[in-house]
Enzyme design. Structure first.
Site, PDB file in Angstrom:
ATOM      1  N   ASN A  13      35.981 -12.215  52.380  1.00 45.44           N
ATOM      2  CA  ASN A  13      35.276 -11.541  53.652  1.00 45.44           C
ATOM      3  C   ASN A  13      33.766 -10.903  53.061  1.00 45.44           C
ATOM      4  OD1 ASN A  13      36.521 -12.133  56.154  1.00 45.44           O
ATOM      5  ND2 ASN A  13      38.134 -11.124  55.179  1.00 45.44           N
ATOM      6  N   ARG A  91      43.694   0.873  52.385  1.00 45.83           N
ATOM      7  CA  ARG A  91      43.996   2.497  52.788  1.00 45.83           C
ATOM      8  C   ARG A  91      43.730   2.865  54.072  1.00 45.83           C
ATOM      9  NH1 ARG A  91      44.815   5.677  48.083  1.00 45.83           N
ATOM     10  NH2 ARG A  91      43.911   7.623  49.151  1.00 45.83           N
ATOM     11  N   ILE A  92      44.399   3.661  54.520  1.00 44.56           N
ATOM     12  CA  ILE A  92      44.042   4.234  55.987  1.00 44.56           C
ATOM     13  C   ILE A  92      42.905   5.089  55.593  1.00 44.56           C
ATOM     14  CG2 ILE A  92      44.841   5.817  57.784  1.00 44.56           C
ATOM     15  CD1 ILE A  92      47.619   4.341  57.572  1.00 44.56           C
ATOM     16  N   HIS A 109      40.655  -7.783  61.247  1.00 46.80           N
ATOM     17  CA  HIS A 109      42.158  -7.929  61.174  1.00 46.80           C
ATOM     18  C   HIS A 109      42.592  -9.242  61.583  1.00 46.80           C
ATOM     19  CE1 HIS A 109      46.061  -6.288  61.430  1.00 46.80           C
ATOM     20  NE2 HIS A 109      46.181  -6.911  62.706  1.00 46.80           N
ATOM     21  N   LEU A 144      45.106   3.336  63.880  1.00 43.68           N
ATOM     22  CA  LEU A 144      45.001   1.994  63.059  1.00 43.68           C
ATOM     23  C   LEU A 144      44.848   0.758  63.915  1.00 43.68           C
ATOM     24  CD1 LEU A 144      45.504   1.066  60.186  1.00 43.68           C
ATOM     25  CD2 LEU A 144      47.716   0.589  60.914  1.00 43.68           C
ATOM     26  N   ASP A 145      43.738  -0.025  63.592  1.00 48.80           N
ATOM     27  CA  ASP A 145      43.532  -1.302  64.312  1.00 48.80           C
ATOM     28  C   ASP A 145      43.336  -1.072  65.700  1.00 48.80           C
ATOM     29  OD1 ASP A 145      43.789  -2.809  61.804  1.00 48.80           O
ATOM     30  OD2 ASP A 145      45.984  -3.038  62.245  1.00 48.80           O
TER      31      ASP A 145
HETATM   32  C1  GRF Z   1      41.973 -10.616  55.627  1.00 50.30           C
HETATM   33  O1  GRF Z   1      42.929 -11.510  56.037  1.00 50.30           O
HETATM   34  C2  GRF Z   1      41.524  -9.425  56.538  1.00 50.30           C
HETATM   35  O2  GRF Z   1      41.649  -9.997  57.996  1.00 50.30           O
HETATM   36  C3  GRF Z   1      42.689  -8.412  56.133  1.00 50.30           C
HETATM   37  O3  GRF Z   1      42.969  -8.612  54.822  1.00 50.30           O
HETATM   38  C4  GRF Z   1      42.222  -9.762  54.245  1.00 50.30           C
HETATM   39  C5  GRF Z   1      41.605  -9.497  53.208  1.00 50.30           C
HETATM   40  O4  GRF Z   1      41.032 -10.896  52.740  1.00 50.30           O
HETATM   41  N1  GRF Z   1      42.193  -7.054  56.516  1.00 50.30           N
HETATM   42  P1  GRF Z   1      39.663 -10.692  51.736  1.00 50.30           P
HETATM   43  O5  GRF Z   1      40.185  -9.804  50.590  1.00 50.30           O
HETATM   44  O6  GRF Z   1      38.555 -10.502  52.503  1.00 50.30           O
HETATM   45  O7  GRF Z   1      39.534 -12.155  51.084  1.00 50.30           O
END
Ligand code: GRF
Length: 201
Positions: A13, A91-92, A109, A144-145
């Protein structure tokens, strides 16, 4: 807009946002640092390859989450951060850090929130037997989330899917959603009204 990215692992990401900035899809933004709580995180290598400062902050050197997050806050301020992205950061985050960057910390997420919060969301979706799942990009709140949802993308769960095949197909959508949301933020198009996030025309 100065962006800091918190990571723990692979960093696809992060890569997606780096690529969007480099190709000009996202303008007026730069990633000023990538911070990891894991020394071996591949995301740190990605940062290095693109000339972005990568910083490993070792949790073992801090006696509490608060102290750790105080250090993070110090780094974020030093880098004059406007936007914090959590990209596979495990981590939170403490309430004080969230307060300091209200509606300026974004997470991604791998489920359609509020379903399947927490770890292994793709496996939770398979185990539950849902026919569709997806990913959610949202502002971070202390629960969380649970923060205001900015964007969701949906994919079908196929009969032969395992948690791994589902995660792999979902990742493609995650990578798209994250860069789209960062662009909207940077362009000043996101308007938060309580739980509702509207996209200005
Ligand atoms: C992804 O599935 C994201 O949704 C979750 O952790 C994963 C991270 O993937 N929070 P990357 O490290 O960005 O490849």
């Amino acid at each position: 807009v100065k962006i800091s990215v918190l990571v723990s692992g692979r960093g696809t990401n992060l890569q997606s946002v780096i690529d969007a900035i480099e190709c000009g899809e996202i303008q007026n933004a730069e990633i000023t640092c990538v911070v990891s709580d894991k020394e071996e995180a591949f995301a740190l290598k990605r940062a290095e390859k693109h000339g972005i400062t990568g910083i490993f902050v070792n949790p073992a050197e801090f006696s509490s989450r608060q102290e750790y997050d105080d250090k993070l806050l110090e780094i974020l301020k030093e880098k004059e951060t406007d936007l914090v992205l959590l990209a596979g950061y495990l981590r939170i985050i403490s309430a004080s850090l969230i307060d300091a960057y209200k509606n300026r910390i974004i997470n991604i997420h791998p489920s359609l929130l509020p379903s399947f919060k927490g770890l292994n969301a793709q496996k939770q979706a398979i185990d539950y037997g849902v026919k569709f799942t997806g990913c959610t990009v949202h502002f971070v709140e202390p629960d969380l989330d649970a923060g205001p949802i900015i964007m969701q993308k949906i994919i079908p769960v196929l009969e032969n899917d395992t948690a791994d095949t589902l995660a792999e197909r979902l990742l493609v959508e995650e990578n798209k959603a994250y860069r789209e949301v960062v662009k909207l933020f940077v362009d000043g198009k996101l308007e938060v009204d309580g739980r509702s996030v509207k996209i200005k025309k």
